[in-house]
Design a protein around this motif. Structure first.
Motif, PDB file in Angstrom:
ATOM      1  N   LEU A 157     -45.164   6.483 -21.074  1.00 47.07           N
ATOM      2  CA  LEU A 157     -43.993   6.842 -21.575  1.00 47.07           C
ATOM      3  C   LEU A 157     -44.104   6.021 -23.201  1.00 47.07           C
ATOM      4  CD1 LEU A 157     -41.653   6.894 -18.622  1.00 47.07           C
ATOM      5  CD2 LEU A 157     -42.414   8.748 -19.989  1.00 47.07           C
ATOM      6  N   PRO A 158     -43.173   6.319 -23.648  1.00 46.93           N
ATOM      7  CA  PRO A 158     -42.968   5.530 -25.140  1.00 46.93           C
ATOM      8  C   PRO A 158     -42.252   4.540 -24.875  1.00 46.93           C
ATOM      9  CG  PRO A 158     -41.637   7.576 -25.075  1.00 46.93           C
ATOM     10  CD  PRO A 158     -42.552   7.611 -23.818  1.00 46.93           C
ATOM     11  N   ASN A 159     -42.783   3.224 -25.471  1.00 47.80           N
ATOM     12  CA  ASN A 159     -41.799   1.741 -25.260  1.00 47.80           C
ATOM     13  C   ASN A 159     -40.438   2.251 -25.809  1.00 47.80           C
ATOM     14  OD1 ASN A 159     -44.112   0.505 -24.144  1.00 47.80           O
ATOM     15  ND2 ASN A 159     -44.936   0.111 -26.193  1.00 47.80           N
ATOM     16  N   GLY A 160     -40.259   3.172 -26.875  1.00 51.74           N
ATOM     17  CA  GLY A 160     -38.670   3.291 -27.267  1.00 51.74           C
ATOM     18  C   GLY A 160     -37.849   3.462 -26.250  1.00 51.74           C
ATOM     19  N   LEU A 161     -38.329   4.268 -25.109  1.00 51.46           N
ATOM     20  CA  LEU A 161     -37.164   4.424 -24.145  1.00 51.46           C
ATOM     21  C   LEU A 161     -36.514   3.383 -23.639  1.00 51.46           C
ATOM     22  CD1 LEU A 161     -39.294   7.127 -21.838  1.00 51.46           C
ATOM     23  CD2 LEU A 161     -37.577   7.625 -23.839  1.00 51.46           C
ATOM     24  N   PHE A 215     -50.544   8.069 -14.679  1.00 52.53           N
ATOM     25  CA  PHE A 215     -49.486   8.176 -15.710  1.00 52.53           C
ATOM     26  C   PHE A 215     -48.115   7.877 -14.556  1.00 52.53           C
ATOM     27  CE2 PHE A 215     -45.481  10.358 -17.068  1.00 52.53           C
ATOM     28  CZ  PHE A 215     -45.615  10.168 -18.286  1.00 52.53           C
ATOM     29  N   ILE A 216     -48.112   8.603 -13.591  1.00 50.53           N
ATOM     30  CA  ILE A 216     -47.148   8.228 -12.433  1.00 50.53           C
ATOM     31  C   ILE A 216     -47.369   6.972 -12.278  1.00 50.53           C
ATOM     32  CG2 ILE A 216     -46.083   8.929 -10.316  1.00 50.53           C
ATOM     33  CD1 ILE A 216     -47.562  11.658 -10.556  1.00 50.53           C
ATOM     34  N   ALA A 217     -48.297   6.324 -11.658  1.00 51.20           N
ATOM     35  CA  ALA A 217     -48.220   4.870 -11.405  1.00 51.20           C
ATOM     36  C   ALA A 217     -47.528   3.822 -12.467  1.00 51.20           C
ATOM     37  CB  ALA A 217     -49.864   4.575 -11.099  1.00 51.20           C
ATOM     38  N   LYS A 218     -47.801   4.188 -13.877  1.00 49.25           N
ATOM     39  CA  LYS A 218     -47.452   3.309 -14.741  1.00 49.25           C
ATOM     40  C   LYS A 218     -45.971   3.482 -14.917  1.00 49.25           C
ATOM     41  CE  LYS A 218     -51.507   3.475 -17.727  1.00 49.25           C
ATOM     42  NZ  LYS A 218     -52.099   4.062 -18.989  1.00 49.25           N
ATOM     43  N   LEU A 252     -43.883   4.254 -12.293  1.00 43.29           N
ATOM     44  CA  LEU A 252     -43.256   3.724 -11.267  1.00 43.29           C
ATOM     45  C   LEU A 252     -43.334   2.358 -11.068  1.00 43.29           C
ATOM     46  CD1 LEU A 252     -43.794   6.634  -8.551  1.00 43.29           C
ATOM     47  CD2 LEU A 252     -41.766   6.168  -9.827  1.00 43.29           C
ATOM     48  N   GLN A 253     -43.997   1.804 -11.642  1.00 42.95           N
ATOM     49  CA  GLN A 253     -44.580   0.245 -11.421  1.00 42.95           C
ATOM     50  C   GLN A 253     -43.274  -0.678 -11.518  1.00 42.95           C
ATOM     51  OE1 GLN A 253     -47.191  -1.231 -14.552  1.00 42.95           O
ATOM     52  NE2 GLN A 253     -47.764  -3.255 -13.380  1.00 42.95           N
ATOM     53  N   GLY A 254     -43.014  -1.073 -10.225  1.00 42.38           N
ATOM     54  CA  GLY A 254     -41.762  -1.991 -10.070  1.00 42.38           C
ATOM     55  C   GLY A 254     -40.597  -1.105  -9.780  1.00 42.38           C
ATOM     56  N   ARG A 255     -40.684   0.204  -9.887  1.00 43.87           N
ATOM     57  CA  ARG A 255     -39.367   1.000  -9.962  1.00 43.87           C
ATOM     58  C   ARG A 255     -39.670   2.039  -8.874  1.00 43.87           C
ATOM     59  NH1 ARG A 255     -37.366   2.219 -16.023  1.00 43.87           N
ATOM     60  NH2 ARG A 255     -35.522   2.541 -14.783  1.00 43.87           N
ATOM     61  N   GLU A 256     -40.383   1.870  -7.702  1.00 47.98           N
ATOM     62  CA  GLU A 256     -40.558   3.025  -6.786  1.00 47.98           C
ATOM     63  C   GLU A 256     -39.553   3.543  -6.311  1.00 47.98           C
ATOM     64  OE1 GLU A 256     -42.102  -0.119  -7.037  1.00 47.98           O
ATOM     65  OE2 GLU A 256     -44.201   0.350  -7.300  1.00 47.98           O
ATOM     66  N   HIS A 257     -38.572   2.916  -5.930  1.00 43.10           N
ATOM     67  CA  HIS A 257     -37.139   3.291  -5.300  1.00 43.10           C
ATOM     68  C   HIS A 257     -35.934   3.625  -6.126  1.00 43.10           C
ATOM     69  CE1 HIS A 257     -39.230   2.547  -1.637  1.00 43.10           C
ATOM     70  NE2 HIS A 257     -39.600   1.168  -2.040  1.00 43.10           N
ATOM     71  N   VAL A 274     -39.977  12.421  -9.180  1.00 42.79           N
ATOM     72  CA  VAL A 274     -41.523  12.577  -9.406  1.00 42.79           C
ATOM     73  C   VAL A 274     -41.872  13.840  -8.523  1.00 42.79           C
ATOM     74  CG1 VAL A 274     -43.900  12.037  -9.055  1.00 42.79           C
ATOM     75  CG2 VAL A 274     -42.268  10.392  -9.768  1.00 42.79           C
ATOM     76  N   ARG A 275     -42.687  15.019  -8.947  1.00 47.38           N
ATOM     77  CA  ARG A 275     -42.773  16.118  -8.158  1.00 47.38           C
ATOM     78  C   ARG A 275     -44.363  16.481  -8.506  1.00 47.38           C
ATOM     79  NH1 ARG A 275     -37.645  20.299  -9.267  1.00 47.38           N
ATOM     80  NH2 ARG A 275     -36.139  18.890  -7.795  1.00 47.38           N
TER      81      ARG A 275
END
Length: 586
Positions: free
Chosen positions: A546-550, A568-571, A573-578, A584-585
């Motif tokens: 994802l872009p850093n600008g977000l 991509f999904i792992a990056k 969700l890193q630290g934001r799993e919940h 995520v689908r």
């Protein structure tokens, strides 16, 4: 007053809807309170008394609109556009009032329905994602029951359902009939019938001898050797019977103003009979998705001079091998037409003349191979245009400004183009003629978008499909001041990089990137997309991160990830799993 509603949410909402119309006048609120108390002093009082109070409070022009809603089956999701066309065709809202009120009839009808929404007598189901206008709505079960009882009391219509589908005949006094269940058309004896709406399929099995068919696990099969020999004969007999249905309708319902056959997508005859032209009072005719063995429309359609809505989108149900519908060149005679839906695959001996249709508001499935491009300029009231097929401008001048305008409709707000044959210069010239456009959908292959100044500054919604753009479209689109929703779907862009610069997309709320197989990087500068609330990314398998600008976008509420690589999904969700704002689908 709420305590008198017995804790019923519907009664509370309806009561609130009544009060909302009183302009905060204390005297009027007191009158409502007095009426509510009077209702609930009765021993037999219940929520129906509050519903009756809401009906009694309706101004005269809203009552027939409300009663008309009882035509629709329980839990039916009513499409607002279709309902508005029906209300006008029935004369409940008259086009003759347009000059007096300064609005077109469709706007007046829309206003009436919104009043019913504000009064909580109908419930909104879906809104247009671009304009936020209501698209569909439903009636609460209790409200519908009350509406039906009131409509029956006033003999507003007759419903054919399970309770009476097998009866010998319907009441001859009704002028509107709504078919919720299959019954023999011959049972309808009302010669004064004005409106006939279908909401249930007519099954072909109803016309076959039952001894020839058995059912196992939901599938039909021939159950004896003779059946295969007799099957063709049975189909022939069935078609004859179906033609008999047509013959009965055309001979006995000559005063019809509304004939809506859209929900009947099973066999309905070998062809549309020429007798359809005898229904000269028709205002609304929908043949959408009907099945005809011969998809050839009769020239007698030209006799329907009073038609306001004509829907000829037969192709989904067509049994024709070519899947192309023959349309005779007679539509130009229908001078009152306001909404015209042509077949997506249309054939005719000559191009269809449409230049006389000056009242047209909606034109769907127009293309320059089957219609004359010059006719568009006469449609000055056009609001919605869908081009499906080739779009070519003859005698095109290389200098865009020297070409005559294609469209002079100041109210055109929605344009959709689906075409494999379009010149980018022709597209640019077309868009330059649409200064008030709000919604734009392009499913055309073009190398780059027209320059910014050729696009309407009023655009709020853009959807690009299969465009295969080679140049990054963001530098052009980010300049649109009111753009709120932007969607890239199915190879809309085949480049590797997109870049959103600072202060770009000032009002963009939703961005969707789907099936962009070559996209590797999305760059978002600080202060870009300051109003973004939703971001959807799916099937962009080469996008790494994802872009850093977000992180600078504080308004973001939902991030939807669909069918993306695990890395991509792992990056994400890193630290934001919940984190509930990330969906995520697989």
């Amino acid at each position: 007053m709420v305590k008198h509603c017995a804790g019923l949410p519907l009664a509370i909402r309806v009561l609130g809807g009544i009060l909302a119309t009183k302009n905060n006048s204390l005297n009027e609120w007191k009158k409502v309170s007095t009426n509510v108390k009077a209702c609930f002093r009765r021993d037999t009082s219940d929520v129906k008394d509050v519903l009756a109070l809401s009906y009694d409070d309706l101004p005269p022009y809203l009552r027939p609109c409300f009663l008309y809603l009882s035509h629709f089956p329980e839990h039916y999701e009513i499409h607002k556009g279709r309902l508005i066309q029906l209300l006008i065709a029935e004369g409940i809202v008259s086009p003759n009032e347009e000059e007096d009120c300064g609005e077109i009839a469709e706007d007046v009808a829309d206003g009436y329905l919104m009043e019913l929404v504000e009064r909580c007598m109908i419930q909104v189901c879906e809104r247009d994602i671009a304009t936020l206008e209501v698209k569909t709505f439903q009636m609460h079960d209790l409200m519908r029951d009350f509406c039906m009882s009131k409509a029956k009391e006033e003999k507003f219509f007759y419903i054919v359902d399970q309770s009476n589908a097998c009866s010998s005949s319907t009441d001859q006094g009704f002028r509107r009939i709504s078919m919720h269940e299959y019954c023999r058309i011959q049972c309808i004896k009302s010669t004064k019938l004005r409106s006939l709406l279908f909401f249930k399929e007519i099954p072909i099995e109803a016309l076959r001898p039952r001894s020839l068919v058995s059912y196992e696990e939901g599938e039909s099969r021939l159950c004896n050797p003779l059946a295969s020999i007799l099957f063709i004969s049975i189909i022939g007999i069935s078609l004859l019977k179906l033609q008999g249905i047509w013959t009965y309708m055309l001979n006995n319902f000559k005063l019809l103003r509304v004939l809506d056959l859209e929900p009947i997508n099973d066999f309905f005859g070998c062809k549309l009979p020429s007798g359809i032209g005898n229904l000269i009072h028709l205002r609304f005719l929908s043949l959408r998705d009907l099945s005809f063995v011969r998809s050839k429309l009769p020239s007698s359609l030209g006799n329907l001079r009073c038609l306001q809505t004509l829907d000829l989108r037969l192709e989904r149900g067509s049994c024709s091998h070519s899947n192309s519908i023959y349309v005779p060149n007679v539509i130009w005679r229908m001078l009152q037409l306001r909404h015209l839906y042509l077949p997506s695959k249309c054939k005719s001996r000559t191009k269809l003349k449409l230049g006389t249709l000056r009242k047209l508001l909606t034109l769907v499935n127009f293309n320059t191979k089957k219609c004359y491009l010059k006719d568009l300029i006469n449609m000055t009231n056009l609001r919605e245009l869908e081009i499906n097929g080739p779009f070519k401008i003859e005698d095109f001048n290389e200098e865009l400004d020297k070409n005559p305008p294609i469209i002079q409709a100041n109210y055109l707000h929605s344009l959709s183009i689906i075409s494999n044959e379009i010149d980018t210069r022709h597209l640019t010239h077309l868009l330059s003629c649409c200064g008030n456009l709000r919604k734009l959908s392009l499913a055309v292959e073009i190398s780059k978008l027209p320059e910014y100044h050729y696009l309407s500054s009023n655009l709020v919604y853009i959807k690009l499909i299969r465009c295969k753009l080679e140049e990054d479209p963001m530098p052009t689109l980010e300049k649109l001041p009111d753009l709120r929703i932007l969607e890239f779907h199915d190879k809309a862009f085949k480049g590797k990089e997109m870049f959103c610069s600072a202060h770009g997309f000032p009002k963009l709320e939703s961005l969707s990137l789907m099936y962009l197989e070559n996209l590797e990087e999305l760059k978002v500068d600080e202060k870009a997309m300051p109003s973004l609330r939703g971001l959807e990314i799916g099937n962009c398998h080469n996008l790494n991160i994802l872009p850093n600008g977000l992180r600078f976008i504080t308004t973001l509420e939902k991030l939807k990830i669909e069918s993306m690589p695990k890395t991509f999904i792992a990056k994400v969700l890193q630290g934001r799993e919940h984190d509930p704002f990330i969906i995520v689908r697989d």
